[in-house]
Design a protein around this motif. Structure first.
Motif, short mmCIF file in Angstrom:
data_model
loop_
_atom_site.label_atom_id
_atom_site.label_comp_id
_atom_site.label_asym_id
_atom_site.label_seq_id
_atom_site.Cartn_x
_atom_site.Cartn_y
_atom_site.Cartn_z
N PRO A 153 73.93 0.69 51.93
CA PRO A 153 73.78 2.05 51.40
C PRO A 153 74.83 3.03 51.89
N ALA A 154 75.14 3.01 53.18
CA ALA A 154 76.13 3.96 53.70
C ALA A 154 77.49 3.72 53.09
N ALA A 155 77.86 2.44 52.94
CA ALA A 155 79.13 2.11 52.33
C ALA A 155 79.14 2.53 50.85
N GLY A 156 78.00 2.32 50.17
CA GLY A 156 77.91 2.72 48.77
C GLY A 156 78.04 4.22 48.57
N VAL A 157 77.39 4.97 49.45
CA VAL A 157 77.48 6.43 49.38
C VAL A 157 78.91 6.90 49.63
#
Length: 223
Positions: A153-157
């Motif tokens: 999720p953090a990488a996607g954001v």
């Protein structure tokens, strides 16, 4: 390694953040164009070994250390490259932090490296390019799921943030002769295809392409 440069660099590219297959392909193809390459990463030892490996392939590459989450380190990197090599024409930012755990501290670290660090690096490079009055090319690989890498999720954001950043950034660079674009690999995208997309955006005849995010499809799309 500076004493190995027997003549002034005609063009200089700075490749930051990875010694993986995409970086190697990009460095090889830049070298084929006669472009001197500076490679930078957070580990001085690993980057030095990577620079030696490239030199063994007859690629003019000089290793530098940078902390992609520290703005002073980023500014110093660009200053050192310009001081050592005399110019900066191309920036390829392959930096991608992925979370080691699902904590607030890890989210903060990932976003700091992938968004704030990318902005600071691009801004420093753009200033160096504009100050010399030459055209410049900046390409950022979005920090989502990558060939051989991890997502989350953090990488996607931060990947979505980089795409937005690039779109705005292209209007804010200090010279219309500097382009800023992103390449977004889908999961399991072929490294050669990813590198080819980056190199396409570095071409002189891509000088009117800026503020764009180019998606490289994965194998399921290409079937």
């Amino acid at each position: 390694m500076l004493d190995q440069l027997t003549e002034p660099a005609r063009e200089v590219a700075l490749v930051v953040g990875s010694d993986g297959p995409v970086s190697r392909i990009v460095c090889r193809r830049l070298a084929a164009e006669g472009i001197t390459t500076a490679v930078a990463g957070p580990s001085a030892q690993r980057t030095a070994l990577y620079g030696k490996a490239l030199a063994d392939e007859r690629i003019r590459a000089l290793p530098y250390q940078v902390d992609p989450g520290e703005w002073d380190s980023i500014d110093q990197l660009v200053t050192d490259v310009v001081a050592d090599l005399g110019r900066l024409d191309v920036l390829v930012n392959l930096t991608a932090a992925t979370p080691r755990s699902d904590t607030a501290a890890e989210w903060s670290r990932v976003l700091n490296v992938n968004l704030a660090g990318a902005y600071r690096l691009g801004r420093a490079a753009a200033r160096a390019m504009a100050g010399a009055g030459r055209p410049g090319r900046i390409v950022v690989l979005t920090p989502g799921e990558r060939p051989g890498g991890e997502g989350g999720p953090a990488a996607g954001v931060s990947a979505a943030g980089v795409a937005s950043l690039v779109a705005d950034w292209a209007r804010l660079v200090p010279s219309p002769r500097i382009t800023v674009n992103a390449v977004t690999p889908e999961p399991a995208a072929d490294p050669d295809s990813v590198a080819s997309a980056i190199l396409l955006l570095l071409r002189t005849d891509a000088r009117s392409v800026t503020g764009q995010s180019v998606t490289v499809p994965g194998p399921d799309v290409l079937r």
